[in-house]
Motif scaffolding. Structure first.
Motif, PDB file in Angstrom:
ATOM      1  N   LEU B  45      79.277  33.535  41.193  1.00  0.00           N
ATOM      2  CA  LEU B  45      78.203  34.398  41.698  1.00  0.00           C
ATOM      3  C   LEU B  45      77.847  35.403  40.613  1.00  0.00           C
ATOM      4  CD1 LEU B  45      76.522  35.150  44.251  1.00  0.00           C
ATOM      5  CD2 LEU B  45      78.199  36.965  44.622  1.00  0.00           C
ATOM      6  N   ARG B  46      76.548  35.519  40.347  1.00  0.00           N
ATOM      7  CA  ARG B  46      76.101  36.370  39.241  1.00  0.00           C
ATOM      8  C   ARG B  46      75.147  37.436  39.734  1.00  0.00           C
ATOM      9  NH1 ARG B  46      78.059  34.112  34.792  1.00  0.00           N
ATOM     10  NH2 ARG B  46      78.680  31.928  34.957  1.00  0.00           N
ATOM     11  N   ALA B  64      84.638  31.154  55.290  1.00  0.00           N
ATOM     12  CA  ALA B  64      84.643  30.435  56.567  1.00  0.00           C
ATOM     13  C   ALA B  64      84.015  29.044  56.454  1.00  0.00           C
ATOM     14  CB  ALA B  64      83.901  31.266  57.615  1.00  0.00           C
ATOM     15  N   LEU B  65      83.295  28.790  55.340  1.00  0.00           N
ATOM     16  CA  LEU B  65      82.646  27.475  55.199  1.00  0.00           C
ATOM     17  C   LEU B  65      83.686  26.382  54.996  1.00  0.00           C
ATOM     18  CD1 LEU B  65      79.632  28.188  52.813  1.00  0.00           C
ATOM     19  CD2 LEU B  65      79.519  27.598  55.238  1.00  0.00           C
ATOM     20  N   VAL B 118      83.664  31.194  43.573  1.00  0.00           N
ATOM     21  CA  VAL B 118      84.016  30.378  44.732  1.00  0.00           C
ATOM     22  C   VAL B 118      84.693  29.115  44.233  1.00  0.00           C
ATOM     23  CG1 VAL B 118      83.101  28.962  46.618  1.00  0.00           C
ATOM     24  CG2 VAL B 118      82.043  31.164  46.083  1.00  0.00           C
ATOM     25  N   VAL B 119      85.762  28.710  44.893  1.00  0.00           N
ATOM     26  CA  VAL B 119      86.362  27.414  44.596  1.00  0.00           C
ATOM     27  C   VAL B 119      86.304  26.576  45.865  1.00  0.00           C
ATOM     28  CG1 VAL B 119      88.349  26.199  43.650  1.00  0.00           C
ATOM     29  CG2 VAL B 119      87.915  28.578  42.990  1.00  0.00           C
ATOM     30  N   ALA B 120      85.784  25.353  45.729  1.00  0.00           N
ATOM     31  CA  ALA B 120      85.604  24.499  46.904  1.00  0.00           C
ATOM     32  C   ALA B 120      85.953  23.064  46.559  1.00  0.00           C
ATOM     33  CB  ALA B 120      84.156  24.598  47.399  1.00  0.00           C
ATOM     34  N   ALA B 126      80.589  24.515  46.902  1.00  0.00           N
ATOM     35  CA  ALA B 126      80.818  25.719  46.096  1.00  0.00           C
ATOM     36  C   ALA B 126      79.519  26.500  45.924  1.00  0.00           C
ATOM     37  CB  ALA B 126      81.404  25.337  44.735  1.00  0.00           C
ATOM     38  N   HIS B 127      78.434  25.771  45.663  1.00  0.00           N
ATOM     39  CA  HIS B 127      77.148  26.457  45.483  1.00  0.00           C
ATOM     40  C   HIS B 127      76.602  26.997  46.811  1.00  0.00           C
ATOM     41  CE1 HIS B 127      76.299  26.042  41.172  1.00  0.00           C
ATOM     42  NE2 HIS B 127      77.130  25.026  41.246  1.00  0.00           N
ATOM     43  N   ASP B 128      76.833  26.263  47.906  1.00  0.00           N
ATOM     44  CA  ASP B 128      76.450  26.789  49.233  1.00  0.00           C
ATOM     45  C   ASP B 128      77.130  28.124  49.487  1.00  0.00           C
ATOM     46  OD1 ASP B 128      74.970  24.548  49.773  1.00  0.00           O
ATOM     47  OD2 ASP B 128      76.502  23.585  51.039  1.00  0.00           O
TER      48      ASP B 128
END
Lengths: 156, 787
Positions: B45-46, B64-65, B118-120, B126-128
């Motif tokens: 996130l920037r 929570a995603l 974010v790590v997904a 991750a982008h969501d």
């Protein structure tokens, strides 16, 4: 929520369920592991992700995987036949038409399409024809030469 | 071949690159192509603001995603107790060094400043999740323009530098120069902008961090031009793991142009994430992120003056430059507008007095650092524009004025007034060759004729010099470098005579695997195919400093040649022993050792190597095996030079500039592979033409990057450029074992000035004396129409 698709990739039939928003380039790279197709931008400018869809060059970042349902895709991995490089691949090697190689798969597939429609292009036609593919290393000089060499080889 | 006993002809041969088969078939693996078991994806996130206070960050909705593994912010970095800052690697006496945290804590300082990661489980998730992070920002006033940033009352980027001055620096003799100006017949004075550029390597930056909690080892695959520098800085400053527990690997790297030298926060962030999660974590920049966060280049605002006497002899040069640093000091940022710029202001000329003052300035923009040429294109634009303007004032031909001021061939080594000692050169020879290629007198006649018909042709020269292959470590240390500038090489001859070479250089498109193998084949007299080159892995290679500053052939190649010659020296001892002769009677030729006068009784390198490994019958006291290591520290920089000529036509109705011809005569010393050298020149020219005509980063008043995509920033396309006409002269470097200089940056250093000079030449009938790049149609039209 997956959508079933069936397509041909480099001559092999592929059946898969995909997320509707999945881009063709991510389908090729992340799902099928065909990482030869590159991603260089997020605005469809650079052309690194160019593949052949039913014989025509498309930017696979601008095509959804579901839109490719029923099509035939050729990626850089599928261009050489029977262990023999395509004349465009040969020409890029011969003319030093690549340096870092990142734009190269997309560039080669664009040229394959270009030479299909313009078998003996002028230098200006080559330069115009490459408009959708960016290269930062070569200054295009040797890419243009490569296209000329390939055109001559394929015209024989 | 300099060593006189190599595989005949391989050094200097235009062979096709061995790198290419994997690249033309899509088999090469770049960082983003790598998949590791259990790998997760990171997105960063920037900041959308150029300057803001962070009041609060709420990550709960993102966490929570489904598929989101973690979200980390500055607080997590702090709690983990790692150093968490990226350092600056070049210090100047007056330099302010505010900290650059890997995740912004309470304040963001440019659009793109990293705020959270974010790590997904997958890229899309991750982008969501980025969009689900709530950051409460308090926007603050920002300043993006380098001159506005030093005006009283400008918003400060850092508390440590309330006036936004990161440093001041000077070189040369101020009083002497002022005095020289008083004797002048003419003084040219120009306000020159070196426009801010965005590197645009085609491969976006990426990092894949794999931390193993069982061993405490971090393996980091990343887009780097210098894996050891990244390992060192990560150990010392950002991550804090012991150096031997970090392995940095450069897989295939898709271009750099400087932008992959620097230690960015991103590779530290993914490493931190991997350490926290115990899983491999991959991050790949989107192009939007590369525009916002790859260190930009140039961004100088300069007032430059040159004084000449009545004969057109240069009396002095006086330069005052404001150079943007951006929001934080990038790895080598302070060196670029100082030691890589002020020291080049003598150009190819014998100038008795030079003074240069530089102010480094913080702005609320992307950090600025080395970009192809780094300081030297900026200096070349300044000097070459001044020379043209002086010629204009004196009513002289710009070629003639250059000629009158060249350092003559018999004056080398030449001590400039700005620290450098040029080791060799023959500037007139390159100029003459270029003039012949363009048929200068004929062109001037055509230009006259065209003007009568209302067509505006222009010719521009850039008789440039550069200093590259940085250069001796002790010297750069005195100048502030926090790095050495030598290079390592291991040449290992295997028992069968095949050879593996480990180089501290780290190529990313330059063709090292080919050219370095050519060097070794020539030195050892073995078939080219028998030599393998390994680069880009801190676990395989002794410490190395990597590839930047056109240093790989001159420094990395010299290290390889030195190690290869040590191998030959050892093999000679073994051969002498086997042939029962004195070592000094052994001749080494074409990969064979024999006693002087008895070439029939030769031992091949493979035969000697096998004996070296078996060690059954070695000279007394000699260790087994056949390999050598060299740590080559150069005696001086290398100084490529040449003449570039641009011919343009300007359409007075539209202001459009057409680059009709481009002629480049370069002297890069001995050439290892002409095909590759020409390719480097071509690409370099294209980037310099980009600066001259097309490229320029633009920020709005609030510090938003307006040219933030490839749609808005004009990376040159094929039809923007002509075919390039290249040629060369050869003046070997006198102080390295191969006589080679650098070629990676020469084209870029030369070409911007040549093209800008050509456009100004075309516009002389309109009274135009200067235009700042990028010389767009709009700018030209306004200049013609006095708008």
């Amino acid at each position: 929520m997956g959508v079933p698709i069936q397509l041909e990739v480099n001559g092999q039939t592929v059946r898969q369920e995909v997320e509707p928003r999945l881009l063709l380039v991510h389908f090729l790279r992340d799902v099928l592991g065909l990482t030869g197709t590159k991603i260089g931008c997020d605005t469809s400018q650079c052309g690194a992700c160019t593949v052949l869809m039913d014989g025509h060059a498309v930017k696979s970042c601008t095509v959804l995987a579901v839109q490719a349902d029923g099509s035939s895709i050729t990626t850089i991995e599928g261009l050489a036949q029977d262990g023999k490089y395509h004349p465009v691949q040969e020409a890029f090697w011969e003319a030093h038409g690549l340096q870092c190689g990142y734009c190269t798969p997309g560039m080669i597939l664009s040229v394959v399409d270009l030479l299909e429609s313009h078998p003996s292009p002028s230098e200006a036609e080559i330069r115009e024809g490459l408009e959708g593919n960016l290269c930062r290393c070569t200054g295009y000089h040797n890419i243009v030469r490569a296209v000329q060499i390939a055109a001559e080889a394929m015209g024989k | 071949m300099t060593h006189g006993n190599g595989t005949r002809g391989i050094f200097g041969s235009a062979i096709k690159r061995r790198e290419d088969p994997k690249l033309i078939t899509g088999r090469a693996k770049y960082t983003d192509d790598l998949q590791l078991p259990g790998m997760a994806y990171a997105a960063i996130l920037r900041s959308p603001f150029a300057h803001a206070r962070i009041r609060h960050i709420d990550t709960s909705q993102a966490l929570a995603l489904e598929g989101v593994l973690a979200v980390f912010t500055a607080q997590d970095v702090e709690e983990a107790g790692i150093p968490g800052v990226v350092p600056v690697g070049w210090l100047l006496p007056t330099l302010k060094t505010p900290a650059h945290p890997i995740l912004a804590k309470d304040r963001v300082r440019y659009v793109g400043d990293a705020v959270a990661v974010v790590v997904a489980e997958d890229r899309y998730t991750a982008h969501d999740a980025l969009e689900a992070i709530q950051v409460d920002y308090e926007p603050l006033a920002a300043v993006a323009d380098v001159r506005q940033a030093v005006e009283p009352g400008a918003p400060a980027v850092h508390e440590e530098a309330p006036d936004n001055v990161a440093f001041t620096w000077e070189i040369g003799d101020r009083e002497g120069t002022d005095t020289a100006f008083q004797q002048a017949a003419h003084v040219a004075k120009l306000d020159i902008v070196n426009n801010r550029l965005i590197p645009n390597a085609m491969e976006p930056r990426a990092a894949l961090a794999d931390f193993d909690p069982a061993t405490g080892e971090l393996t980091l695959y990343m887009t780097t031009q210098n894996p050891h520098i990244h390992r060192l800085l990560m150990s010392l400053a950002s991550i804090g793991l012991p150096e031997h527990k970090i392995r940095v690997v450069a897989p295939e790297v898709g271009g750099g142009f400087g932008s992959k030298i620097h230690h960015y926060v991103d590779e530290a962030i993914v490493s931190f994430a991997s350490m926290k999660l115990g899983r491999p974590v991959k991050w790949t920049a989107t192009r939007t992120e590369t525009y916002q966060t790859d260190a930009h280049g140039r961004d100088h605002v300069t007032t430059a003056e040159m004084a000449i006497d009545g004969e057109g002899k240069i009396l002095g040069v006086r330069v005052n430059t404001y150079a943007a640093m951006g929001a934080y000091l990038s790895t080598f940022a302070p060196a670029v507008p100082t030691y890589l710029y002020g020291t080049l202001l003598s150009g190819e000329y014998d100038i008795p007095h030079i003074y240069c003052h530089v102010t480094g300035v913080f702005t609320h923009t992307t950090p600025v650092d080395a970009y192809r040429g780094a300081g030297r294109p900026e200096a070349t634009l300044v000097i070459e524009r001044l020379v043209d303007e002086c010629a204009h004032l004196a009513g002289m031909d710009p070629v003639e004025l250059r000629r009158r001021n060249f350092v003559p061939p018999d004056k080398f080594p030449y001590q400039t007034q700005v620290a450098l000692v040029y080791d060799s050169g023959n500037y007139e020879a390159a100029l003459e060759k270029a003039l012949e290629k363009v048929d200068y007198q004929q062109f001037r006649r055509e230009q006259e004729e065209a003007r009568r018909q209302g067509r505006y042709l222009g010719i521009g020269f850039s008789t440039y010099i550069e200093a590259c292959g940085l250069a001796p470590s002790a010297l750069v240390g005195q100048l502030g470098a926090q790095a050495g500038q030598w290079e390592s090489a291991v040449v290992r001859v295997h028992p069968t005579g095949k050879v593996t070479v480990y180089s501290g250089s780290s190529g990313h498109g330059q063709g090292h695997e080919t050219t370095f193998a050519q060097i070794v084949a020539a030195e050892l007299g073995v078939p080219y195919e028998d030599v393998e080159i390994v680069e880009g892995d801190t676990e395989a290679i002794p410490h190395g400093w990597g590839t930047y500053g056109s240093r790989s052939a001159a420094v990395g190649g010299s290290a390889i040649a030195t190690a290869a010659r040590r191998v030959v020296d050892k093999a000679k001892k073994i051969a002498a022993h086997l042939l029962e002769a004195a070592e000094e009677d052994i001749v080494f030729e074409d990969g064979k050792f024999y006693v002087k006068g008895s070439p029939d009784q030769a031992k091949t390198l493979a035969e000697v190597s096998l004996q070296a490994y078996l060690a059954h019958n070695l000279p007394k006291g000699l260790e087994p095996a056949l390999e050598a290591t060299a740590f080559y520290d150069p005696a001086n920089f290398v100084f490529p030079f040449g003449t570039h000529v641009a011919i343009v036509e300007v359409d007075p109705e539209t202001g459009q500039v057409e680059l009709k011809r481009y002629v480049a005569v370069d002297d890069v010393g001995n050439v290892i592979n002409p095909l590759i050298v020409d390719g480097q020149i071509h690409g370099g020219i294209a980037q310099g033409v980009g600066q001259a005509l097309y490229e320029g980063a633009v920020y709005d008043e609030s510090g938003n990057l307006v040219t933030g995509t490839m749609l808005d920033y004009a990376v040159p396309k094929a039809h923007f450029l002509p075919a390039f006409e290249t040629d060369r002269t050869v003046t070997p470097c006198p102080h390295n074992p191969l006589g080679v200089k650098g070629v990676g940056e020469a084209g870029t250093i030369a070409s911007t000035a040549a093209v800008v000079n050509a456009v100004v030449d075309a516009l002389r009938p309109f009274g135009v004396t200067h235009l700042n790049p990028p010389v767009t149609a709009e700018k030209v039209w306004k200049a013609i129409h006095g708008a």
